[in-house]
Structures are given as C-alpha cells and as structure tokens.
Scaffold this active site. Structure first.
Site, PDB file in Angstrom:
ATOM      1  N   HIS A  77       0.905  -1.346   0.059  1.00  0.00           N
ATOM      2  CA  HIS A  77       0.142   0.166  -0.114  1.00  0.00           C
ATOM      3  C   HIS A  77       0.921   1.118  -0.072  1.00  0.00           C
ATOM      4  O   HIS A  77       0.575   2.173   0.582  1.00  0.00           O
ATOM      5  CB  HIS A  77      -0.960  -0.158   1.307  1.00  0.00           C
ATOM      6  CG  HIS A  77      -1.935  -1.459   1.244  1.00  0.00           C
ATOM      7  ND1 HIS A  77      -3.271  -1.146   0.563  1.00  0.00           N
ATOM      8  CD2 HIS A  77      -1.941  -2.443   1.920  1.00  0.00           C
ATOM      9  CE1 HIS A  77      -3.771  -2.188   0.533  1.00  0.00           C
ATOM     10  NE2 HIS A  77      -3.017  -2.916   1.388  1.00  0.00           N
ATOM     11  N   ASN A 151     -10.295  -3.275   2.175  1.00  0.00           N
ATOM     12  CA  ASN A 151      -9.976  -3.176   0.697  1.00  0.00           C
ATOM     13  C   ASN A 151     -11.198  -2.929  -0.156  1.00  0.00           C
ATOM     14  O   ASN A 151     -12.335  -3.252   0.437  1.00  0.00           O
ATOM     15  CB  ASN A 151      -9.184  -4.492   0.391  1.00  0.00           C
ATOM     16  CG  ASN A 151      -7.670  -4.612   1.029  1.00  0.00           C
ATOM     17  OD1 ASN A 151      -7.196  -3.666   1.136  1.00  0.00           O
ATOM     18  ND2 ASN A 151      -7.349  -5.803   1.306  1.00  0.00           N
ATOM     19  N   TYR A 365       0.534  -4.417  11.839  1.00  0.00           N
ATOM     20  CA  TYR A 365       0.420  -2.880  11.597  1.00  0.00           C
ATOM     21  C   TYR A 365       1.109  -1.950  12.706  1.00  0.00           C
ATOM     22  O   TYR A 365       1.775  -0.903  12.167  1.00  0.00           O
ATOM     23  CB  TYR A 365      -1.021  -2.607  11.649  1.00  0.00           C
ATOM     24  CG  TYR A 365      -1.594  -2.842  10.181  1.00  0.00           C
ATOM     25  CD1 TYR A 365      -2.070  -1.993   9.520  1.00  0.00           C
ATOM     26  CD2 TYR A 365      -1.775  -4.218   9.728  1.00  0.00           C
ATOM     27  CE1 TYR A 365      -2.836  -2.118   8.100  1.00  0.00           C
ATOM     28  CE2 TYR A 365      -2.371  -4.556   8.548  1.00  0.00           C
ATOM     29  CZ  TYR A 365      -2.706  -3.440   7.712  1.00  0.00           C
ATOM     30  OH  TYR A 365      -3.520  -3.904   6.305  1.00  0.00           O
TER      31      TYR A 365
END
Length: 706
Positions: A77, A151, A365
């Site tokens: 990303h 997404n 993350y």
C-alpha cells in the site's frame, strides 16, 4: 493547491490540526531555529572562488535536512491518496448491537481521514495497475480513534497471517532483477497461486474488473474480516462492514489502464483531488451484515475465513450511515504519507474475532509503524492524533512532542492522586468468551473449500465480465515464462469452472484440461456483478468536446449547460491548448485543453461539436480522429451533432448515424443533424442516459484498430 478552508466551520479534527498548520506564502524565510536569513542561494566561502566554510550553519542545515527527507515507504500500500471528511449514522438502529457511539448517534458527524491505495507497487508506481485497492478509514471518535482498514475486495488471498510475507514476496518484483513493477503478471506470483488454492477466490476478484476501478469514488470498500459488535450489556454480534459508493461501482477497461499508466500515472489520485476541489464530494454508504452468535456455524464456510464472503442474498447488507469526503490534505507527506492505520485501533463496542489473518494484522500494523515513522510516538503526529483526550503513562522515545507534567508515570500511584485513573464507564472491555483446546498448527476443516466461492463469483458475472476475467487470465499467464506454471494454474481453474479453464487454455495454446468433478449447482450472487447494477447519475463524469475554429458556439454552449446541470464536467479540446476558438457564426468558445496532450482514455465520453470548418480541421488531424476511434473501441458514449456527425464516419464508426434533425441513439452513439439553438434537449437526455450506464457493453469493437 488545496482549497483554503480556514473560513469553514471546522470539525473537531480540523480544529486540532490548526495548531500544526503554517503558511509558506507569508512571512520571512528562517532557519529551523527561527533565525531570519537574507541570502540562501550561495554558501559561505572564502572569497568568490575559495573553499566553502562549515560555519555556514544555514547551508549545512539545508543539506542535512534534505539528506534525511525520505522515510521508508510502506511495504504494501505504498502508493496512496487521502482526504478528510465525516461519517454520520442514519439512526440509532445499531444501539442494540454496539456501544460505539459514532455508529449510534444520529446527527453526530464524526471526522474521518481516508486513504486509498494500490497494494503491490512502490510509491512512484502508476495508479491504474491491476491490483487490489486499499480503503482505510480513520474515525476520530469521541471514544478514541477507530480504524477500519479495508480493501475494495471483500476477501483476501490467504487465510492465515503467517503466509503474508511469502504472498508479498511472490507478488512483488522478483528479487534477482527487481522486475516487474506493480504487476502480478509474472512467474513468482502465479507459481504461488498454483500451489496455494486458498488464493483462488481473491484471484478471481483480481482478474475481474474490480481490480481496475474507474475512480476511488466509484469503488466499494470492505472490512474483509468478520468483526464483532459488542453492546452495553456485553452481548456480541458478528459483523461484516461494507462501503457502497453513491456514484455506483464502475471500472476501466484493461487497455485503458495500460494507456492511462503512461498518459497520466496519477489518474486516480488526481480524480479524487479534483472532485473534492470542485465541490463534487465523494460519498459512500456504510452497511453491515449482522450474524447472531447462535448462527456462527450455520454457513457452509467458516466466518473466520478471510477468503470467504457472506453472500448478500443470505445476509442482506443493512445501511447504517454515510461518509462524505470534503477536504483535501494540505500537505501530502505530513498527512497522507504519515497517517498510520492499525486494525487494532478499536473503540468500545467493536472487537475482534479469532480470524487468523486479522490476528496477525493486529500485530503487524503496529510493528511496521515503529520503523516507518521513527519510533513509538507516531500517534502524536497531527494526522494520527485522536480528538479524544489522551492520558497515558507511556513516555520518552524518539520525537516525543508531548510535555507530561507531574512526578508519577505509573499506576497505581499515590503521588499523582491515583491519576490517570481507571474509568468504569465508557471504557473498552474485551469481549468475554470461553477458549479452550489443544495447541495445534492446523486449520479447521471448514476452511478447506477453496473452490466453491471462486466458482460462485465467476458464475455470478455478466457475460461481458466473464469475458474480461478470461482475457485477464490469458494476459497474466501469457507473461509467465515457465510453461509448467501456466499449466498448473489452468489445472486449478478447472476445479473452479471447466469452461473458464478451457477458454483460458485455448488462449494460451494449452490442451484443454481434464474435466474435474465440480458442483454445477453452485449458487450465484447477483450482488457480485457490477455491470448488472447499471447506473442513474452522470455526476462528475468527464466529457470531452472536440472542436476547432469555426465551431458552433451556441450549440456547444447549450450542450455544455445541459450536461453541467446534471453534474457532469465538460471540457473543450482543440488542436491548441488555451485561448479561444472563433465561432462559425460569430462569438468565441473557450478552450480548456488540447487533444494532442490529452487522450480519450482520460474521459468518460466524447462529443464532436458542429461547425463545417471545425469538423474539416478535425477530420484532417490524426489525433482528433484517433481520439474518437479509441473512445468508441472502449465502449464509451459518443455524441455528434450537426456537421460533427461527419467526423464519426471518418473515424470508422459504422453505427446508424442521424441523417436529419431527429435524435438517433444506436448503442450509445448519439447523433443529430440539428445544431446551434435548434439542438434538441433530447440529444442531451439520450447522451446522459447512455453515460449513466458507463459503457455500452453490447457494442462489439474487437476489429476496431485503436
């Protein structure tokens, strides 16, 4: 530059950001220490030709800061675009399911920041590659920040996060030569797919038009995982999140994507930026699929499997609110690049499930931000700061911006009066559930059906969507160098659908694979097709009007007005950019751009304006003729009025064309010989109706050379 919003009534997040903003178009140049400088073009030297002096602190500061401007890009990303806006629930219908106030307080607008992205490519790659698109939303709620990190596909390629590194290694450029960039059409990705059938459902989405969005504003978003809503009494309900765009779901054609990547690699981010700047604010509806805990095992798949969807026909999507994006960032790096999303950023009323992919995302993350953003204090960056009050005992670390006061930084304490204290209301409480079992490295049997939903997806497509999937497989596998990988993938496709496998094999020159035992009674889900949904708006659609000197000014202005009333964006394209065109009967027409520097792939529709002299000029210009032919090949609405109809014939369009002032619409080729103030409103109506359908899928253009 971004619109000046300083006079707007700011939401809580915009008020928070004001303390970090400063204007570069006022004041005097200074160093980082606030010292004004009177010269910045030449470093301090001994004489005019002598050595440069290290005592020039201003020069050293400039170079040192420049040397450290870059930070690591996101591993996936990396390329994205973002915008601010708000979310507003329709009503309190979710109050019985969740304690999350931003979902249950009608009339309350929660600030958001949304980042759209491609996945595989680097930060400098093109927007229009075949790829998943990220759709990550940060809600700045009064209960803390909540991140819905989704997404534009509702499924992922793997079931367990332990495979994420190898999936990414497979799809990224191959390590020996760093080729190809931002593409899945290479050996390592398809080798991985051929050996990992759990990828097949997401691969079907990747080969579909969903991987080629016309605009971020025209694509769906999904939370991917099954989450859990928890109400004030601690009762849980499984939930899937859906974003549905108000403009409908629309895609580019693969040939367009490849051309746009060269003509305008910033196509999608530019589209988002310009729409917001012009006041055509993108909007999505948030919907949820709710499943009672008692129904957890009532499906023929596992709710914890991120490679599966809950068909909307089984569990309808309940609309609960809307999101509007209405402000562009002021600085790309400070906001869009430094925003940090994290699936574990949840608020009271939203919790996790045991989805093994989600569990790894909850770790990864946070971990990745530590290196990308330089330490544990990235939550203090302006774009990441909550609007809710922050009081923690976490301190120090690189780039600490806060100045905590007081002696204690621990709990329990008496020195600080026991503060920050633990609350007993409006707090996050983890969902209570019993967990027992043996330690085992194995997935549940319910995770093992890798072909059923891939088959359902393919069978749910319209004929043209199915054609595109076959063509995409043929293109991708045609780029694979090792023939055994191509054959292995086709063998896997045979377990999805024998006709799909046979058609792909034929396009690759491979023998038709043996028929597999497949369930021909597999269900279909009409909600999966984006073509059958159609459309009813042309808001923000881009129309190119081709014209030259001698143009029919009155007719063109009339058409433009009728289209703009419907929300479309009309641009006049001429042989030379800028200035004006002389009208054939007097008057002038402003030129927006030149068709020699633009292309039909950057527009949704093309119209040829009337004016015999104008049309004669265009007919002798290969750029103009190709512009029309290419748009026709890509199934876009084509319009022409008056003498403009003649250019369509020059472009090789063999549809039925108007011979008189009546309006004729033949497969989204809309024509009339009327012009000037006699141009009928029905011409605009027919053209708008064709444009609202996005493309004319019935038009066959395989033989068109464009």
């Amino acid at each position: 530059m971004a619109t000046d919003h300083t006079s707007d009534a700011p939401d809580p997040k915009q008020r928070d950001l004001e303390s970090a903003r400063f204007r570069r178009d006022t004041g005097y140049l200074t160093t980082q220490q606030g010292v004004r400088v009177d010269h910045t073009d030449d470093a301090l030297t001994v004489g005019e030709r002598g050595p440069t002096l290290l005592e020039d602190f201003h020069a050293r500061e400039k170079i040192t800061h420049f040397d450290h401007e870059r930070i690591p890009e996101r591993v996936v990303h990396a390329r994205g675009a973002g915008a601010y806006g708000y979310f507003e629930p329709y009503d309190d219908r979710l109050a019985q399911y969740t304690a999350a106030k931003f979902l249950t307080s009608p009339g309350t607008r929660t600030p958001v920041f949304v980042r759209f992205s491609t996945v595989a490519g680097s930060r400098g790659s093109a927007d229009t590659v075949r790829d998943v698109r990220g759709f990550a939303t940060k809600f700045y709620t009064e209960q803390g920040n909540y991140d819905l990190v989704g997404n534009n596909f509702p499924v992922f390629f793997i079931q367990d996060g332990i495979k994420f590194p190898v999936l990414v290694h497979a799809v990224k450029p191959e390590p020996h030569n760093e080729i190809p960039q931002a593409q899945s059409a290479h050996d390592t990705l398809w080798d991985f797919v051929s050996l990992q059938p759990e990828t097949l459902h997401a691969i079907m989405w990747l080969m579909s038009d969903r991987a080629l969005p016309r605009s971020y504003r025209m694509m769906q978003g999904f939370g991917v995982h099954t989450f859990r809503l928890v109400n004030a009494r601690g009762r849980g309900t499984f939930v899937k999140f859906h974003w549905k765009p108000r403009l409908g779901v629309h895609s580019l054609i693969w040939d367009e994507c490849q051309k746009i990547a060269g003509k305008d690699p910033d196509y999608n981010r530019r589209d988002l930026w310009e729409a917001i700047e012009s006041g055509q604010y993108p909007e999505w509806e948030l919907g949820v699929q709710l499943v009672a805990e008692d129904d957890e095992f009532s499906f023929d798949f596992d709710l914890l499997d991120a490679t599966k969807i809950i068909p909307e026909e089984q569990v309808p999507v309940l609309p609960v609110g809307k999101m509007v994006l209405n402000r562009n960032p002021d600085n790309f790096f400070a906001e869009t690049e430094q925003v940090a999303f994290h699936t574990a950023n949840v608020v009271p009323g939203i919790d996790f499930t045991n989805d093994p992919l989600l569990q790894f995302r909850n770790f990864s993350y946070l971990d990745t931000q530590l290196i990308r953003l330089g330490g544990p204090n990235f939550a203090q960056l302006p774009v990441n700061r909550p609007v809710a009050q922050v009081r923690t005992n976490q301190h120090d670390g690189y780039a600490q911006h806060a100045i905590p006061q007081g002696r204690s930084s621990y709990f329990k304490n008496s020195i600080g009066g026991g503060c920050p204290a633990l609350a007993d209301e409006d707090v996050f409480r983890h969902y209570t559930q019993r967990v027992d079992g043996q330690t085992i490295g194995k997935r549940a049997e319910a995770f093992q059906n890798h072909y059923g939903q891939a088959r359902m997806f393919f069978k749910s497509m319209s004929p043209v969507e199915a054609e595109h999937i076959v063509a995409a497989f043929a293109f991708e596998l045609g780029k694979v160098e090792m023939p055994e990988i191509r054959s292995a993938v086709v063998a896997q496709l045979a377990r999805v659908d024998d006709q799909l496998a046979a058609q792909v094999a034929a396009k690759l020159g491979l023998p038709e694979p043996p028929e597999e035992q497949v369930d021909e009674s597999a269900p279909v889900s009409p909600a999966l097709s984006q073509v059958t949904d159609g459309g009813d708006t042309i808001a923000s659609r881009r129309i190119a009007v081709l014209a030259a000197d001698g143009v029919d000014v009155v007719g063109t202005q009339r058409f433009t007005e009728l289209m703009e009333q419907r929300g479309a964006v009309v641009e006049v394209l001429a042989p030379v950019a800028g200035g004006t065109l002389a009208g054939g009967s007097g008057g002038e027409l402003r030129v927006d751009r030149s068709f020699t520097t633009m292309a039909s792939v950057l527009y949704d529709a093309v119209v040829v304006a009337c004016g015999p002299r104008s049309v004669s000029t265009l007919s002798d210009d290969g750029y103009a003729v190709h512009f029309v032919t290419e748009a026709y090949k890509h199934l876009k609405p084509i319009g022409a009025y008056g003498a403009g109809v003649d250019l369509l014939r020059k472009a090789g369009i063999d549809n039925r064309l108007a011979e008189d002032t009546d309006v004729l619409n033949d497969q989204a080729v809309v024509t009339t010989k009327a012009a000037a103030d006699e141009l009928p409103e029905r011409f605009a109506e027919e053209f708008a109706a064709a444009l609202a359908q996005h493309r004319c899928w019935q038009r066959r253009t395989d033989a068109v050379p464009a």
